[in-house]
Each structure stands twice: as structure tokens, then as C-alpha cells.
Design a protein around this motif. Sequence first.
Motif, PDB file in Angstrom:
ATOM      1  N   TYR A   1       0.818  -1.208   0.000  1.00 55.44           N
ATOM      2  CA  TYR A   1       0.000   0.000   0.000  1.00 55.44           C
ATOM      3  C   TYR A   1       0.857   1.265   0.000  1.00 55.44           C
ATOM      4  N   HIS A   2       2.020   1.214   0.616  1.00 54.91           N
ATOM      5  CA  HIS A   2       2.935   2.354   0.536  1.00 54.91           C
ATOM      6  C   HIS A   2       3.461   2.511  -0.897  1.00 54.91           C
ATOM      7  N   TRP A   3       3.707   1.412  -1.562  1.00 59.83           N
ATOM      8  CA  TRP A   3       4.171   1.432  -2.956  1.00 59.83           C
ATOM      9  C   TRP A   3       3.118   2.080  -3.850  1.00 59.83           C
ATOM     10  N   ILE A   4       1.877   1.685  -3.694  1.00 64.08           N
ATOM     11  CA  ILE A   4       0.796   2.284  -4.475  1.00 64.08           C
ATOM     12  C   ILE A   4       0.657   3.770  -4.157  1.00 64.08           C
ATOM     13  N   SER A   5       0.755   4.111  -2.878  1.00 68.16           N
ATOM     14  CA  SER A   5       0.656   5.523  -2.477  1.00 68.16           C
ATOM     15  C   SER A   5       1.773   6.353  -3.109  1.00 68.16           C
ATOM     16  N   ALA A   6       2.972   5.780  -3.189  1.00 65.29           N
ATOM     17  CA  ALA A   6       4.097   6.493  -3.806  1.00 65.29           C
ATOM     18  C   ALA A   6       3.843   6.719  -5.296  1.00 65.29           C
ATOM     19  N   LEU A   7       3.353   5.703  -5.987  1.00 67.42           N
ATOM     20  CA  LEU A   7       3.060   5.840  -7.416  1.00 67.42           C
ATOM     21  C   LEU A   7       1.970   6.888  -7.641  1.00 67.42           C
TER      22      LEU A   7
ATOM     23  N   ASN B   1       1.236  14.413  -8.378  1.00 66.91           N
ATOM     24  CA  ASN B   1       2.026  15.483  -7.754  1.00 66.91           C
ATOM     25  C   ASN B   1       1.538  15.793  -6.341  1.00 66.91           C
ATOM     26  N   ARG B   2       1.275  14.762  -5.592  1.00 62.44           N
ATOM     27  CA  ARG B   2       0.842  14.912  -4.208  1.00 62.44           C
ATOM     28  C   ARG B   2       2.043  14.929  -3.277  1.00 62.44           C
ATOM     29  N   PRO B   3       1.887  15.514  -2.100  1.00 60.52           N
ATOM     30  CA  PRO B   3       2.975  15.451  -1.117  1.00 60.52           C
ATOM     31  C   PRO B   3       3.117  14.030  -0.572  1.00 60.52           C
TER      32      PRO B   3
ATOM     33  N   GLU C   1       6.445   7.833   1.374  1.00 59.12           N
ATOM     34  CA  GLU C   1       5.753   6.594   1.005  1.00 59.12           C
ATOM     35  C   GLU C   1       6.707   5.614   0.330  1.00 59.12           C
ATOM     36  N   LEU C   2       7.563   6.113  -0.554  1.00 59.00           N
ATOM     37  CA  LEU C   2       8.492   5.233  -1.255  1.00 59.00           C
ATOM     38  C   LEU C   2       9.514   4.651  -0.286  1.00 59.00           C
ATOM     39  N   LEU C   3      10.031   5.473   0.617  1.00 59.11           N
ATOM     40  CA  LEU C   3      10.981   4.981   1.607  1.00 59.11           C
ATOM     41  C   LEU C   3      10.343   3.906   2.483  1.00 59.11           C
TER      42      LEU C   3
ATOM     43  N   LEU D   1      12.914   4.973  -7.561  1.00 61.04           N
ATOM     44  CA  LEU D   1      13.601   5.974  -6.746  1.00 61.04           C
ATOM     45  C   LEU D   1      14.594   6.768  -7.597  1.00 61.04           C
ATOM     46  N   ARG D   2      15.380   6.061  -8.406  1.00 63.25           N
ATOM     47  CA  ARG D   2      16.386   6.734  -9.231  1.00 63.25           C
ATOM     48  C   ARG D   2      15.738   7.578 -10.329  1.00 63.25           C
ATOM     49  N   LEU D   3      14.571   7.153 -10.790  1.00 64.94           N
ATOM     50  CA  LEU D   3      13.839   7.961 -11.759  1.00 64.94           C
ATOM     51  C   LEU D   3      13.360   9.251 -11.113  1.00 64.94           C
ATOM     52  N   VAL D   4      12.807   9.126  -9.919  1.00 66.66           N
ATOM     53  CA  VAL D   4      12.331  10.305  -9.190  1.00 66.66           C
ATOM     54  C   VAL D   4      13.478  11.277  -8.931  1.00 66.66           C
ATOM     55  N   GLU D   5      14.646  10.736  -8.635  1.00 67.29           N
ATOM     56  CA  GLU D   5      15.827  11.563  -8.372  1.00 67.29           C
ATOM     57  C   GLU D   5      16.419  12.165  -9.644  1.00 67.29           C
ATOM     58  N   ARG D   6      15.955  11.695 -10.816  1.00 63.80           N
ATOM     59  CA  ARG D   6      16.493  12.111 -12.111  1.00 63.80           C
ATOM     60  C   ARG D   6      18.007  11.853 -12.198  1.00 63.80           C
ATOM     61  N   ASP D   7      18.415  10.700 -11.661  1.00 69.23           N
ATOM     62  CA  ASP D   7      19.831  10.309 -11.696  1.00 69.23           C
ATOM     63  C   ASP D   7      19.998   9.239 -12.773  1.00 69.23           C
TER      64      ASP D   7
END
Length: 281
Positions: free
Chosen positions: A140-146, A152-154, A159-161, A192-198
Motif C-alpha cells: 500500500y505504501h508502494w501504491i501511495s508512492a506511485l 504530484n501529491r505530497p 511513502e516510497l521509503l 527511486l532513481r527515476l524520481v531523483e532524475r539520476d
Amino acid sequence: MSTENRNELSLILESNPESIDFALSTLHMDVMFSTAADPEVSRLETWEAWTADMQMHHALFTVQTNQQGIDLELMVNHEIRRTRATGPKTSTNASNWTTAFFLAVICRDQKRYRELCEIPVDLLRASGERRGTRYNPFTYHWISALQAFVLNRPGLGEELLAAMELSTPDQVDFGDTESLDKLVFPPMNTFLRLVERDSDKFNEALAQGLALHGDYYTANAERSHTIMGAVPLSLLAMACLAYDTAEVAPDFRLEVESGYLPKHLVQRSWYGEFPVLEPDT
């Protein structure tokens, strides 16, 4: 599977929307077999299989998250299907949600995956677990992160961590270490790496995730004959997001190529070939 066969499966939307989930596994297997035979998805017929699978998975949530009895018109397999909402069922669950979401991302159907992200996680939990089925909390945390990422929610980072920490073998309520390490954690790390744009870390994480997926599905004879290992759905979705990101972010690059990443899906070669949404949407 032919268009006619998919059409027969799609008719369940009109004749028996209560049982729509029965068509999902067959359509999803069709995608896996079609892609195994056409690894780059270079044939239109394979793209048709992907879109029909995506449309039916999304239809399940449209039918089951609208108020019971509401009339609906949904396009599945080239035709508008007239049906009625049933309200939530046990198939309105986290597993079907992630499949529906990744399919919509791969097919670049932004409207559908945004609609999926509007579905409350609590509804997925209550519906999916109403008959005693349990999911590990990380799901459920994974879904919340997606959902936070798309809308573009806070709370995306938190959630991802939480999802990553709770998916480690010593934190889960159930599940074997191998599947957690090789199938569950890699998509989260790649995301995570996509979100970080790394770019460097993203490509490294994606390549590692694909290698681990391959290791898992070739570990023994039984797994090597499992068609569900043909496409790592979540990692393919991450590659599609990365390809699109690279077009608008000059410093970001997708550099990984793999037999597990169908070229024409990643590069959205078939996008727009035929309508996949209902008119005026």
C-alpha cells in the motif's frame, strides 16, 4: 489470440460485469504469449493484445469503483461496451491495481493511469482484504508512492521509503526472500532513481533489476516454463517513464536495452495507431 477471441472475452463486460475479473487472467496471458513470440512488439496484433489487456484491467476498476447501477460506456478491443457499475468487489485489490497501472503507463494512456491514481488506497485495502486475503503493508505504501508521483501529491518520498524499508525480508509478514529481493525491491529502487532524475543510478538499477528478474525465472525448470516471466511489467513501465522523461529532461538518459524491454513499447511506436479511449474523452 485473435481479435475475435478477445472480443468474446470483452463481451463479459456487457453480459456479466460482476464477473469481469474472470477475463483478466486470460487477456494477460495473451499479452505474455504474444510478446514472447514477438519480443520487440513489432506486429500490430501484439499491440492490440496489450491495449485490450490494459483496457479491460482499467474497466474492472471503472465498473467496481463507480456507484452500483450507473450506466457506463467503455472501449475495449476496438468497440464501445455498454455496461453498469457494480460497486467494489474483492477484485478491486492492490494486485489488480498495480497491473492495471503499469499496463496503462506502458501503453501511455495517461487518462487511465491518472484515473487509477485517484482511487483511494483505503478502498483497495478494504475491498481486497474483505474475505481474509492479506497483503504486506509495503504494497500500500508502494501504491501511495506511485499515486503521489502521478498526481504530484505530497508524501512521495516518505511513502516510497516506507515501501522499500518494509519490503526487506526481515520486515515482511510473509513472502520468501528470493522473490522479495529479485522481484519486489528492484522496481522500487529503479523508481527511486527515476524520481531523483539520476541517469547513471537509474540505468544501473534498471539493468540490475532485469538481471535479477532473469535469474529468478531461470532458477529452475518450473520457473523457466512460466510464461509470466516473459515480461517484467513494473520494470518495463519504469523504462517507458524513463524514455518519456529523457525527451523533456536533457540531462536524463535511458541507456538500457534488453530482451525484457520490447523496443516498440518503450519507444511507443504504436501509440495512436488506433483509438483506445471512448469518444470525447
